[in-house]
Enzyme design. Sequence first.
Site, PDB file in Angstrom:
ATOM      1  N   TYR A   1       0.811  -1.216   0.000  1.00  0.00           N
ATOM      2  CA  TYR A   1       0.000   0.000   0.000  1.00  0.00           C
ATOM      3  C   TYR A   1       0.844   1.265   0.000  1.00  0.00           C
ATOM      4  O   TYR A   1       0.514   2.255  -0.631  1.00  0.00           O
ATOM      5  CB  TYR A   1      -0.965   0.003   1.190  1.00  0.00           C
ATOM      6  CG  TYR A   1      -2.175  -0.846   0.914  1.00  0.00           C
ATOM      7  CD1 TYR A   1      -2.976  -0.572  -0.191  1.00  0.00           C
ATOM      8  CD2 TYR A   1      -2.505  -1.928   1.716  1.00  0.00           C
ATOM      9  CE1 TYR A   1      -4.083  -1.354  -0.488  1.00  0.00           C
ATOM     10  CE2 TYR A   1      -3.599  -2.721   1.440  1.00  0.00           C
ATOM     11  CZ  TYR A   1      -4.388  -2.427   0.336  1.00  0.00           C
ATOM     12  OH  TYR A   1      -5.478  -3.200   0.043  1.00  0.00           O
TER      13      TYR A   1
ATOM     14  N   GLU B   1      -0.455 -30.407   9.114  1.00  0.00           N
ATOM     15  CA  GLU B   1      -0.868 -29.385   8.129  1.00  0.00           C
ATOM     16  C   GLU B   1      -2.101 -28.634   8.601  1.00  0.00           C
ATOM     17  O   GLU B   1      -2.191 -27.419   8.477  1.00  0.00           O
ATOM     18  CB  GLU B   1      -1.145 -30.084   6.783  1.00  0.00           C
ATOM     19  CG  GLU B   1      -1.755 -29.189   5.727  1.00  0.00           C
ATOM     20  CD  GLU B   1      -2.327 -29.976   4.534  1.00  0.00           C
ATOM     21  OE1 GLU B   1      -2.088 -31.194   4.449  1.00  0.00           O
ATOM     22  OE2 GLU B   1      -3.012 -29.361   3.699  1.00  0.00           O
TER      23      GLU B   1
ATOM     24  N   ASP C   1      -2.685 -34.036   4.541  1.00  0.00           N
ATOM     25  CA  ASP C   1      -3.721 -34.715   3.771  1.00  0.00           C
ATOM     26  C   ASP C   1      -3.060 -35.678   2.796  1.00  0.00           C
ATOM     27  O   ASP C   1      -1.931 -35.466   2.358  1.00  0.00           O
ATOM     28  CB  ASP C   1      -4.523 -33.709   2.941  1.00  0.00           C
ATOM     29  CG  ASP C   1      -5.502 -32.925   3.798  1.00  0.00           C
ATOM     30  OD1 ASP C   1      -5.727 -33.330   4.955  1.00  0.00           O
ATOM     31  OD2 ASP C   1      -6.004 -31.895   3.306  1.00  0.00           O
TER      32      ASP C   1
END
Lengths: 436, 539
Positions: free
Chosen positions: A104, A205, A257
């Site tokens: 920004y 995770e 996963d």
Amino acid sequence: MSTISETDVKTRMRALDLIKENFKRLLDELDKSGKLHLVFPKRTLSNTIYDQKSKILLLGPDIQYRSFTDINEAKKFTQTILMASIIYKALRNNEYPTIRDLFYRGKHTISYTSIDGKKVSENSWDDQRESDSVIRDLEVFLNILREDLLILSKEKGKVVGNLIIKSGDDTIDLSKMGHGAYAIEPTPDLIDFIDVDAEYVLVVEKDAVFQQLHRYGFWKKNKVVLVTSAGQPDRATRRFVRRLSEEFKLPVYILCDSDPYGFYIYSVFKAGSITLSYESERLATPTAKFIGVTLTDIFGTEIFKEILRDPQIKNTLEEIAKDVLKLKSKEPYLSIEERRNFVIKAKLRDIERAVELVGYRVAEACIGSPEYRSKIKRKEGVSGYPWFLTPEWIRELCIFFYTTSKLEIEAITGKGLRFLADIYIPRKIENEDWID
Amino acid sequence: MGAVLMSAISEEKYMSISPAEFFYKYREVAGFANPVKAFYQVVKELIDNALDATDMHGILPDVKISIEKADEVQEYYKITVEDNGIGIPPDVVPYAFGKVLFSSKYVMKQSRGMYGLGVKMVVLYAQMTTGRPVEVITSRENYRMIYYFKLRIDINKNEPVIIERGAWRKTRDWHGTVVSVTIEGDWGRAKQRILEYLSRTSIITPYANITLITPENEIIHYSRVTNAMPKPPRESKPHPRGIDLEMFKTLINNNGNGEEPVEEFLTSNFQSIGPSTARAILNLAKIDPYKKLHELTESEIQRLFNIIKSYDKYKPPSATSLSPLGREVLEAGLKRIFEPEFLYAVTRSPRSYEGNPFIVEAAISYGGNTPMSPQEQPIILRYANRVPLIYDESTDVVTQVVKEDVNWESYMISFPAPLAIVVHICSTKIPFKGVGKESIADIPEIRREVKLAIMEVTRELKRYLVKKVKEKEVMRRVEILAKYIPEVARSLAIILGDNSSKNRIEAALTRKLIEYVSRRSNVSVEIVNSIVKSVKIGV
Ligand SMILES: Nc1ncnc2c1ncn2[C@@H]1O[C@H](COP(=O)(O)OP(=O)(O)OP(=O)(O)O)[C@@H](O)[C@H]1O
Ligand SMILES: [Mg+2]
């Protein structure tokens, strides 16, 4: 007494000097050789090397010359210098900007009148990807990490365990965090480890699984430093895990996963990422092991033997990794019934990601679904990441392509948290049933 | 049955008509098909003659045309064309204006007129529509008198009928011709075409002053923009390649008393036949060079003619009988009308077809006020012997070349484009497709030259376009760099300076970077600076 910690003050002074020095040299070179360019190692996939020995991703030898007079580079050159000035200003003003702040602060319009009288206007940068990319360029150009420029990032990683640390001017006992956890600070190198009492580090995770294991008392029972990256690991989490591994020689296990995204998260912990390969030496944990969930945990190895009955598949896989036939066999952790309940169908995106990991040939040989076969055709030529072209991973991904199945780790907790905490993880560690 | 047959066969009537009667009847072949076309044709024939009488004789033309309504009720218009040309001898005037197929232009020399028909068609058309005679006022440079005629044509006899004649002393130093006719016509619809014709004429004769006063009293004036005028053509002898058997026999029969030796006849009546060529030809024809013309037998003449036609070592026809405009004049005409961004003209070297010399000239006008072309081709401005060709564009050889022989894309041109191509063909014999003199036939030699001329000027345009693109590209590059200079200077000043030195460093750096970019791009410091100055960095 100042409210700012002494480490910060020192870091700040060093950073200011470094920036000033480097840009002074840039102008000296302009006067001397008539060239205005930034010289730094190239940060591209083609210049990312997997070092077989240290098993991490490193920057290759290619050098980039970002010249102000190269019209394709002029904007990037300007952005890089603009970013340097913003960081410099923040350092001087005792600030701790985040990369979003920096985006920004530097975002503004540049307008001018062209030679034929048209008013033209553009933005210094349009989205944060652009400003993030020049921050990384500055890191390699200045040869300093953003943490040492006191640029902060969002804290994502969390940790609990028998571990006492000093952060800033405070001492914190990470075994006394209640139901909460210590959020790993963006500058993990400024942490002092006071005391550690643990057998290994377990990185999960998923934040939800972390919380369940935490509340279940898993880390107490098994003497574990329990970490979560809450998805893709940030730099601080990776550095923190690396320091635990390096400084206390603790084994590190990663639990993700059972899908290509999980596999890749593991590889980022272990070998480093392509975009940040210049930091692998500091961030990667080459000894980290993928503990699960593997597809062989779900299906066992019988299925792979079946697949290999097709001589064509066998030949292809052997060509890529010749020991693929010599892998140990094992029984699945799930019954046929459980498999039916927990396993979900892989999406095209998962399949494509998997092709990136092991390459098109493995996918083409093993894939079961004719629908996906035709769709991945356009990935032809993708050859995979070298660190995934091992017999173990090829077996995993071959089963993945063949069954087009994946499994989220939450599903295992569906079988019972106790199964995960008391059976699955301990047994896998005990049997050394992991992928290295 | 025999009787029926008999009665079906009627008597054939045999008769002969005069050329005047023929063209009176079949005026459309000469361009007088309808009231609009005829109006245009009248003005054109008169102007062509006026210009022939001036620039073909080295006189800078001043031509005044006035068109006025000549009757309260009827659509009668009086057209008067005045020139400052060579004038006409008074004994010739009746024939020049009153006898079809009478001309001073039947010679081997380039001119606008070629048939000896134009002004007679005008007179016939006037006679036929309003019945009013033609009026001619004329004088030559060395004359002390000005002559006046009022005449009409006896159509059956193809002879002039003088109605009135007169002469008066010149009070000032004037030469030239004024011709007036009154016709019935459709001015409203002919106007646009006539104006177009004038504007097209002004392009090819920028050295002429041309003024038109319309029936509405508008004045349209093209003033002379250059004094440069092409050298007038010189009459030349026929080239052996261009001759036919009849012409050949006529030349032999009209040669004095026939005492001339055949060798001398050849060298003195043809161009490109010198003594050695004559010998070679006669040798091949097995004719004694010293044989007298009247001694030649019919079969010898035939043989000689055949050899002359098949002999292939002649020098090409000389081009002194031609008068191309040249680059300067062509460019001056286009510049006045289009003020183009790019302009280029070329005059090709003389070539010949069937023994007739010709020269092709082409010019290209791009951008500026050049009008937008149609979808698939440039604007084509065709000229033959300085006469603008406006009708029958699609059948003309120039149009065929533009459409079929030139790959415009390879010249970086895509249509529509502000692009006009001028093609001027001059020759002692323009191969027109009809007496209307509007479209040129597809003669391979001519087609080839037209193609080469167009390609030559277009190549030049391409060179210009490429350069322009390159310059633009350089500027684009400079802009890309220059616009970032303020940002770079400001950022570096933040790093290298403190509060007191920051502005000074920024200014010095800006200067340094401007010089740097200027040096690297070969664009002046001023230009780079002008972009840098225009930069605004927002927040
Ligand atoms: N304005 C003029 N000044 C001088 N001579 C003229 C003028 N107008 C006509 N003549 C003479 O009259 C002759 C006949 O003119 P006319 O227009 O009938 O035929 P042309 O010009 O020779 O051929 P074309 O039929 O092609 O026009 C010309 O050859 C020329 O000698
Ligand atoms: Mg004429």
